[in-house]
Design a protein around this motif. Structure first.
Motif, PDB file in Angstrom:
ATOM      1  N   ALA A   1      25.663 -25.941 -13.761  1.00 41.40           N
ATOM      2  CA  ALA A   1      26.658 -25.077 -14.132  1.00 41.40           C
ATOM      3  C   ALA A   1      26.620 -23.535 -14.245  1.00 41.40           C
ATOM      4  O   ALA A   1      27.088 -22.495 -13.695  1.00 41.40           O
ATOM      5  N   ALA A   2      25.559 -23.357 -14.900  1.00 44.07           N
ATOM      6  CA  ALA A   2      24.965 -21.793 -14.800  1.00 44.07           C
ATOM      7  C   ALA A   2      24.485 -21.299 -13.706  1.00 44.07           C
ATOM      8  O   ALA A   2      24.832 -19.940 -13.397  1.00 44.07           O
ATOM      9  N   GLN A   3      23.987 -21.880 -12.778  1.00 42.02           N
ATOM     10  CA  GLN A   3      23.548 -21.190 -11.852  1.00 42.02           C
ATOM     11  C   GLN A   3      24.953 -21.089 -10.825  1.00 42.02           C
ATOM     12  O   GLN A   3      24.876 -19.991 -10.103  1.00 42.02           O
ATOM     13  N   ARG A   4      25.637 -22.139 -10.742  1.00 42.75           N
ATOM     14  CA  ARG A   4      26.783 -21.969  -9.928  1.00 42.75           C
ATOM     15  C   ARG A   4      27.879 -20.696 -10.600  1.00 42.75           C
ATOM     16  O   ARG A   4      28.401 -19.825  -9.550  1.00 42.75           O
ATOM     17  N   SER A   5      27.847 -20.781 -11.680  1.00 44.30           N
ATOM     18  CA  SER A   5      28.870 -19.572 -12.384  1.00 44.30           C
ATOM     19  C   SER A   5      27.988 -18.177 -11.967  1.00 44.30           C
ATOM     20  O   SER A   5      28.907 -17.414 -11.524  1.00 44.30           O
ATOM     21  N   LYS A   6      26.917 -18.009 -11.959  1.00 42.22           N
ATOM     22  CA  LYS A   6      26.069 -16.778 -11.357  1.00 42.22           C
ATOM     23  C   LYS A   6      26.433 -16.615 -10.234  1.00 42.22           C
ATOM     24  O   LYS A   6      26.748 -15.544  -9.581  1.00 42.22           O
TER      25      LYS A   6
ATOM     26  N   TRP B   1      33.184 -23.288 -13.619  1.00 39.71           N
ATOM     27  CA  TRP B   1      31.467 -23.463 -13.740  1.00 39.71           C
ATOM     28  C   TRP B   1      31.089 -22.971 -14.987  1.00 39.71           C
ATOM     29  O   TRP B   1      30.123 -23.477 -15.486  1.00 39.71           O
ATOM     30  N   LYS B   2      31.926 -21.993 -15.742  1.00 35.04           N
ATOM     31  CA  LYS B   2      31.620 -21.437 -16.966  1.00 35.04           C
ATOM     32  C   LYS B   2      31.662 -22.842 -17.972  1.00 35.04           C
ATOM     33  O   LYS B   2      31.132 -22.893 -19.211  1.00 35.04           O
TER      34      LYS B   2
ATOM     35  N   LYS C   1      40.827 -17.666  -5.964  1.00 36.66           N
ATOM     36  CA  LYS C   1      39.813 -18.520  -5.898  1.00 36.66           C
ATOM     37  C   LYS C   1      38.515 -18.432  -6.672  1.00 36.66           C
ATOM     38  O   LYS C   1      38.049 -19.719  -7.371  1.00 36.66           O
ATOM     39  N   CYS C   2      37.964 -17.469  -6.385  1.00 41.45           N
ATOM     40  CA  CYS C   2      36.475 -17.227  -6.570  1.00 41.45           C
ATOM     41  C   CYS C   2      36.531 -16.780  -8.274  1.00 41.45           C
ATOM     42  O   CYS C   2      35.779 -17.483  -8.829  1.00 41.45           O
ATOM     43  N   ALA C   3      37.547 -16.272  -8.852  1.00 44.51           N
ATOM     44  CA  ALA C   3      37.884 -16.192 -10.084  1.00 44.51           C
ATOM     45  C   ALA C   3      37.949 -17.799 -10.862  1.00 44.51           C
ATOM     46  O   ALA C   3      37.244 -17.893 -11.958  1.00 44.51           O
TER      47      ALA C   3
END
Length: 83
Positions: A57-62, A49-50, A41-43
């Motif tokens: 999106a950038a913050q969430r992806s990180k 988000w990428k 799920k995390c992957a």
């Protein structure tokens, strides 16, 4: 009979050298099954988000990448304890 879920295959793809240990641990441990599911799920969240055009999106992806790294550490620790 336990059906092996996609999270197991995601971990095997990430850590092919531990394939047999991952499968064995999955069949033996409910908590490892949950860990595999969480990893998958995390992957998926990282990939979402990428690609997202959202301003955050950038913050969430990180954040999800950091969580994914923590889950990988937990997987390796669990596999190390099962030797």
């Amino acid at each position: 009979m336990t059906v092996i879920q996609p999270g197991v295959f995601a971990l095997i793809e990430r850590f092919p050298e531990y394939e047999s240990a991952i499968k064995a641990q999955y069949l033996q441990s409910e908590s490892f099954q949950t860990l595999c599911s969480d990893y998958k799920k995390c992957a998926a969240a990282v990939e979402y988000w990428k690609r997202s055009p959202d301003g955050e999106a950038a913050q969430r992806s990180k954040e999800y990448q950091d969580l994914l790294a923590e889950l990988e550490e937990e997987v390796l620790q669990t596999l190390g304890e099962s030797d």
